[in-house]
Motif scaffolding. Structure first.
Motif, PDB file in Angstrom:
ATOM      1  N   LYS A  82       3.697  -0.806 -10.359  1.00 59.52           N
ATOM      2  CA  LYS A  82       2.887  -1.727 -11.159  1.00 59.52           C
ATOM      3  C   LYS A  82       2.648  -3.038 -10.414  1.00 59.52           C
ATOM      4  O   LYS A  82       1.516  -3.548 -10.352  1.00 59.52           O
ATOM      5  CB  LYS A  82       3.596  -1.986 -12.484  1.00 59.52           C
ATOM      6  N   ASP A  83       3.697  -3.583  -9.813  1.00 60.64           N
ATOM      7  CA  ASP A  83       3.567  -4.835  -9.055  1.00 60.64           C
ATOM      8  C   ASP A  83       2.629  -4.652  -7.860  1.00 60.64           C
ATOM      9  O   ASP A  83       1.814  -5.535  -7.557  1.00 60.64           O
ATOM     10  CB  ASP A  83       4.939  -5.306  -8.559  1.00 60.64           C
ATOM     11  N   ALA A  84       2.770  -3.503  -7.183  1.00 65.57           N
ATOM     12  CA  ALA A  84       1.933  -3.261  -6.002  1.00 65.57           C
ATOM     13  C   ALA A  84       0.477  -3.079  -6.385  1.00 65.57           C
ATOM     14  O   ALA A  84      -0.426  -3.574  -5.702  1.00 65.57           O
ATOM     15  CB  ALA A  84       2.443  -2.039  -5.246  1.00 65.57           C
ATOM     16  N   GLN A  85       0.235  -2.353  -7.489  1.00 69.71           N
ATOM     17  CA  GLN A  85      -1.140  -2.155  -7.954  1.00 69.71           C
ATOM     18  C   GLN A  85      -1.805  -3.488  -8.287  1.00 69.71           C
ATOM     19  O   GLN A  85      -2.989  -3.697  -8.004  1.00 69.71           O
ATOM     20  CB  GLN A  85      -1.149  -1.256  -9.184  1.00 69.71           C
ATOM     21  N   ASN A 135       0.832  -1.210   0.000  1.00 67.15           N
ATOM     22  CA  ASN A 135       0.000   0.000   0.000  1.00 67.15           C
ATOM     23  C   ASN A 135       0.868   1.262   0.000  1.00 67.15           C
ATOM     24  O   ASN A 135       0.535   2.254  -0.657  1.00 67.15           O
ATOM     25  CB  ASN A 135      -0.922   0.007   1.224  1.00 67.15           C
ATOM     26  N   ASN A 136       1.986   1.210   0.723  1.00 65.03           N
ATOM     27  CA  ASN A 136       2.904   2.343   0.749  1.00 65.03           C
ATOM     28  C   ASN A 136       3.580   2.556  -0.607  1.00 65.03           C
ATOM     29  O   ASN A 136       3.882   3.695  -0.980  1.00 65.03           O
ATOM     30  CB  ASN A 136       3.967   2.152   1.833  1.00 65.03           C
ATOM     31  N   VAL A 137       3.821   1.462  -1.333  1.00 67.09           N
ATOM     32  CA  VAL A 137       4.384   1.583  -2.674  1.00 67.09           C
ATOM     33  C   VAL A 137       3.452   2.428  -3.546  1.00 67.09           C
ATOM     34  O   VAL A 137       3.891   3.309  -4.292  1.00 67.09           O
ATOM     35  CB  VAL A 137       4.604   0.201  -3.331  1.00 67.09           C
ATOM     36  N   VAL A 138       2.160   2.156  -3.451  1.00 58.85           N
ATOM     37  CA  VAL A 138       1.166   2.873  -4.251  1.00 58.85           C
ATOM     38  C   VAL A 138       1.038   4.323  -3.793  1.00 58.85           C
ATOM     39  O   VAL A 138       0.963   5.251  -4.623  1.00 58.85           O
ATOM     40  CB  VAL A 138      -0.205   2.168  -4.178  1.00 58.85           C
ATOM     41  N   ALA A 139       1.058   4.549  -2.493  1.00 60.02           N
ATOM     42  CA  ALA A 139       0.720   5.866  -1.947  1.00 60.02           C
ATOM     43  C   ALA A 139       1.880   6.852  -1.903  1.00 60.02           C
ATOM     44  O   ALA A 139       1.667   8.063  -1.953  1.00 60.02           O
ATOM     45  CB  ALA A 139       0.154   5.699  -0.535  1.00 60.02           C
ATOM     46  N   LYS A 197       7.918 -18.291 -23.936  1.00 63.30           N
ATOM     47  CA  LYS A 197       6.902 -18.188 -22.886  1.00 63.30           C
ATOM     48  C   LYS A 197       6.558 -16.730 -22.547  1.00 63.30           C
ATOM     49  O   LYS A 197       5.464 -16.435 -22.091  1.00 63.30           O
ATOM     50  CB  LYS A 197       7.383 -18.895 -21.613  1.00 63.30           C
ATOM     51  N   GLY A 198       7.520 -15.812 -22.789  1.00 60.19           N
ATOM     52  CA  GLY A 198       7.312 -14.439 -22.344  1.00 60.19           C
ATOM     53  C   GLY A 198       7.017 -13.456 -23.443  1.00 60.19           C
ATOM     54  O   GLY A 198       6.987 -12.240 -23.193  1.00 60.19           O
ATOM     55  N   VAL A 199       6.788 -13.935 -24.657  1.00 60.66           N
ATOM     56  CA  VAL A 199       6.641 -13.032 -25.797  1.00 60.66           C
ATOM     57  C   VAL A 199       5.452 -12.080 -25.648  1.00 60.66           C
ATOM     58  O   VAL A 199       5.484 -10.950 -26.128  1.00 60.66           O
ATOM     59  CB  VAL A 199       6.555 -13.840 -27.118  1.00 60.66           C
ATOM     60  N   ASN A 200       4.405 -12.509 -24.946  1.00 56.48           N
ATOM     61  CA  ASN A 200       3.216 -11.654 -24.768  1.00 56.48           C
ATOM     62  C   ASN A 200       3.143 -11.021 -23.382  1.00 56.48           C
ATOM     63  O   ASN A 200       2.137 -10.400 -23.036  1.00 56.48           O
ATOM     64  CB  ASN A 200       1.947 -12.477 -25.016  1.00 56.48           C
ATOM     65  N   SER A 201       4.219 -11.181 -22.618  1.00 54.87           N
ATOM     66  CA  SER A 201       4.235 -10.658 -21.252  1.00 54.87           C
ATOM     67  C   SER A 201       4.732  -9.221 -21.235  1.00 54.87           C
ATOM     68  O   SER A 201       5.458  -8.779 -22.126  1.00 54.87           O
ATOM     69  CB  SER A 201       5.146 -11.529 -20.376  1.00 54.87           C
ATOM     70  N   LYS A 202       4.335  -8.473 -20.220  1.00 54.48           N
ATOM     71  CA  LYS A 202       4.836  -7.121 -20.023  1.00 54.48           C
ATOM     72  C   LYS A 202       6.046  -7.112 -19.085  1.00 54.48           C
ATOM     73  O   LYS A 202       6.562  -6.044 -18.752  1.00 54.48           O
ATOM     74  CB  LYS A 202       3.729  -6.221 -19.457  1.00 54.48           C
ATOM     75  N   LYS A 203       6.504  -8.274 -18.693  1.00 55.22           N
ATOM     76  CA  LYS A 203       7.732  -8.384 -17.929  1.00 55.22           C
ATOM     77  C   LYS A 203       8.924  -8.343 -18.889  1.00 55.22           C
ATOM     78  O   LYS A 203       8.762  -8.463 -20.096  1.00 55.22           O
ATOM     79  CB  LYS A 203       7.741  -9.678 -17.111  1.00 55.22           C
ATOM     80  N   TYR A 204      10.110  -8.221 -18.348  1.00 56.49           N
ATOM     81  CA  TYR A 204      11.299  -8.000 -19.173  1.00 56.49           C
ATOM     82  C   TYR A 204      12.026  -9.271 -19.596  1.00 56.49           C
ATOM     83  O   TYR A 204      13.060  -9.198 -20.270  1.00 56.49           O
ATOM     84  CB  TYR A 204      12.289  -7.107 -18.424  1.00 56.49           C
ATOM     85  N   TYR A 205      11.489 -10.452 -19.259  1.00 52.70           N
ATOM     86  CA  TYR A 205      12.254 -11.682 -19.463  1.00 52.70           C
ATOM     87  C   TYR A 205      12.539 -11.968 -20.931  1.00 52.70           C
ATOM     88  O   TYR A 205      13.662 -12.353 -21.291  1.00 52.70           O
ATOM     89  CB  TYR A 205      11.523 -12.861 -18.815  1.00 52.70           C
ATOM     90  N   ALA A 206      11.568 -11.775 -21.813  1.00 55.38           N
ATOM     91  CA  ALA A 206      11.779 -12.055 -23.236  1.00 55.38           C
ATOM     92  C   ALA A 206      12.764 -11.076 -23.881  1.00 55.38           C
ATOM     93  O   ALA A 206      13.736 -11.502 -24.520  1.00 55.38           O
ATOM     94  CB  ALA A 206      10.441 -12.062 -23.980  1.00 55.38           C
ATOM     95  N   PRO A 207      12.555  -9.752 -23.749  1.00 53.99           N
ATOM     96  CA  PRO A 207      13.528  -8.840 -24.349  1.00 53.99           C
ATOM     97  C   PRO A 207      14.926  -8.970 -23.760  1.00 53.99           C
ATOM     98  O   PRO A 207      15.923  -8.846 -24.476  1.00 53.99           O
ATOM     99  CB  PRO A 207      12.942  -7.447 -24.082  1.00 53.99           C
TER     100      PRO A 207
END
Length: 482
Positions: free
Chosen positions: A344-347, A326-330, A421-431
């Motif tokens: 993003k992770d906290a949200q 919650n503190n990450v967001v606020a 596995k990560g081509v459609n992910s918004k995480k950084y693993y594929a790039p």
């Protein structure tokens, strides 16, 4: 403030050398007292303005204090107007000083997202340094600003390519590093060695993968990190980048401190991270809380709360994890990538599996065998996991295999699985997998395949840490094209 005096001379005397040394040590009050002594003796010395500007610059960069920035930014134009050209005795420091003041305010503005004005100041600085180079070709200090500009513009992210267009400047990473090396190796410029070591180390850590250079810079720093706070910062980051986390902790623990020194609380954040990489969770928690209590800047706040959430998550404290998320967001801002990803992770209230978290932290600290031990425990959960977690698993496995010199087929297979596995992910693993494959091919001088994977990395978008990853891919393309 300065309009009544024309600063027409540049006298590099003992007062100026001592004030510069105090500034580099972040002893700003000491430096100001010395500069006031010089002003009483030699009020027209242009170095007074240059060094006062340097104090403002470092204060803004380290403290990230927008109020200080706003209350001091008008000094830039006053200082520039007060440095008057003495045609009877033209000094190489005349244009150099004006360029430095422009550059310092450009980088200060970048801290607060003022890109358009910063780009114009960079252009002014570049033109002054180029003119000074023609007037004084033997004045090697020109290469400090030119080297910094060439390297940073050579790796500018695509989203800021408009800066190159409006300024008509060209970047060149190799040329920039070469120019900075000229300053570093000039025995007549030993006064600036600490500053150049600081600049070139961070440039090469971000844009160049030559670890032999990192070792060389660490050797050059020696034990000076115990006396100079910027070199302490540099040595700690070099040690971390080389995978020597325990040495990083020792360096940060041995950093200098005094009542007259500007507080550099970001080093407490780095030390907290170093403890976290070792899974010394209680020490990390203590340092993160100290940083959050004392630091008055805006960046790394969300990231620090996110790391506290990871710690409480690993300690199975659900209530504390929720509070920290919650503190990450606020709290904090969304300017740097670390804070954006944390937000993003906290949200999404999303943390990875504890085994993957531990494996990542240990890997980041250079504890590769322990990291491999943690991730191997995740194999039995792999088929039951989301594609995103599978992409993370294969990516982390490939990174560990690479550090432990596993067979290249195993490394490539793991990276390719992460790409799949990560081509459609918004995480950084594929790039990042594409980037790492490109770097391996670059090491093998297989530039056609390296180029393919660098471009593949750049073609992906919308993922975490995109700016930094694209910057590294662009720097790779720059290297193999030269």
């Amino acid at each position: 403030m300065y309009s009544q005096i024309s600063f027409a001379s540049f006298d590099l005397n003992s007062n100026i050398e001592r004030s510069y040394s105090s500034i580099i040590d972040l002893e700003f009050d000491v430096a100001k007292n010395i500069l006031e002594q010089e002003r009483r003796i030699n009020p027209e010395n242009g170095f007074i303005l240059l060094h006062e500007n340097f104090i403002d610059f470092l204060t803004i960069i380290i403290n990230e204090d927008i109020n200080y920035f706003n209350s001091h930014k008008n000094y830039k134009s006053e200082r520039l107007a007060s440095i008057v050209n003495n045609n009877d005795n033209l000094s190489p420091y005349f244009l150099y000083s004006k360029a430095e003041i422009n550059l310092q305010w450009a980088f200060a503005r970048l801290k607060f997202g003022q890109y358009a004005k910063a780009s114009l100041e960079m252009l002014s600085a570049y033109r002054m340094l180029e003119e000074n180079k023609i007037l004084f070709p033997e004045f090697n200090l020109n290469n400090k600003g030119l080297g910094l500009l060439h390297t940073l513009l050579g790796a500018i992210p695509d989203e800021f390519s408009w800066i190159l267009n409006i300024t008509n400047l060209n970047g060149d990473i190799a040329l920039g590093i070469q120019e900075l090396d000229l300053v570093l190796n000039d025995t007549n410029l030993l006064m600036y060695e600490n500053e150049i070591l600081f600049i070139i180390s961070f440039i090469r850590m971000n844009l160049d993968k030559d670890k032999s250079a990192y070792i060389m810079y660490l050797h050059m720093i020696g034990d000076r990190y115990k006396k100079n706070i910027l070199l302490n910062f540099t040595a700690a980051r070099l040690s971390y980048t080389l995978g020597h986390n325990d040495k990083c902790i020792k360096i940060l623990s041995d950093r200098p401190s005094s009542l007259s020194m500007l507080n550099f609380y970001y080093l407490d954040y780095l030390q907290a991270m170093a403890y976290l990489y070792k899974l010394d969770l209680n020490s990390a928690k203590k340092k993160f809380r100290y940083f959050l209590t004392n630091y008055k800047g805006k960046n790394y706040i969300k990231s620090a709360y996110h790391k506290l959430a990871l710690i409480s998550f690993l300690q199975n404290n659900q209530e504390e994890t929720s509070t920290n998320l919650n503190n990450v967001v606020a709290k904090g801002t969304l300017f740097i990538e670390e804070d954006k990803v944390s937000f993003k992770d906290a949200q999404e209230n999303k943390l990875s599996h504890p085994l993957l978290i531990k494996s990542r932290l240990l890997y980041d600290g250079g504890y590769y065998y322990q990291s491999l031990s943690e991730i191997k425990q995740f194999v039995k959960l792999l088929n039951l996991s989301s594609s995103e977690m599978q992409a993370e698993y294969w990516y982390r496995l490939a990174r560990i295999y690479s550090k432990l010199s596993y067979d290249q087929k195993d490394i490539f297979d793991s990276y390719n699985m992460s790409l799949e596995k990560g081509v459609n992910s918004k995480k950084y693993y594929a790039p990042m997998s594409a980037l790492q494959i490109a770097l391996i091919y670059e090491d093998q001088n297989n530039f056609s395949k390296a180029r393919y994977y660098f471009n593949s990395c750049i073609s992906m978008s919308g993922f975490d840490y995109q700016r930094g990853i694209h910057q590294k891919a662009k720097a790779g393309l720059n290297r193999i094209s030269n």
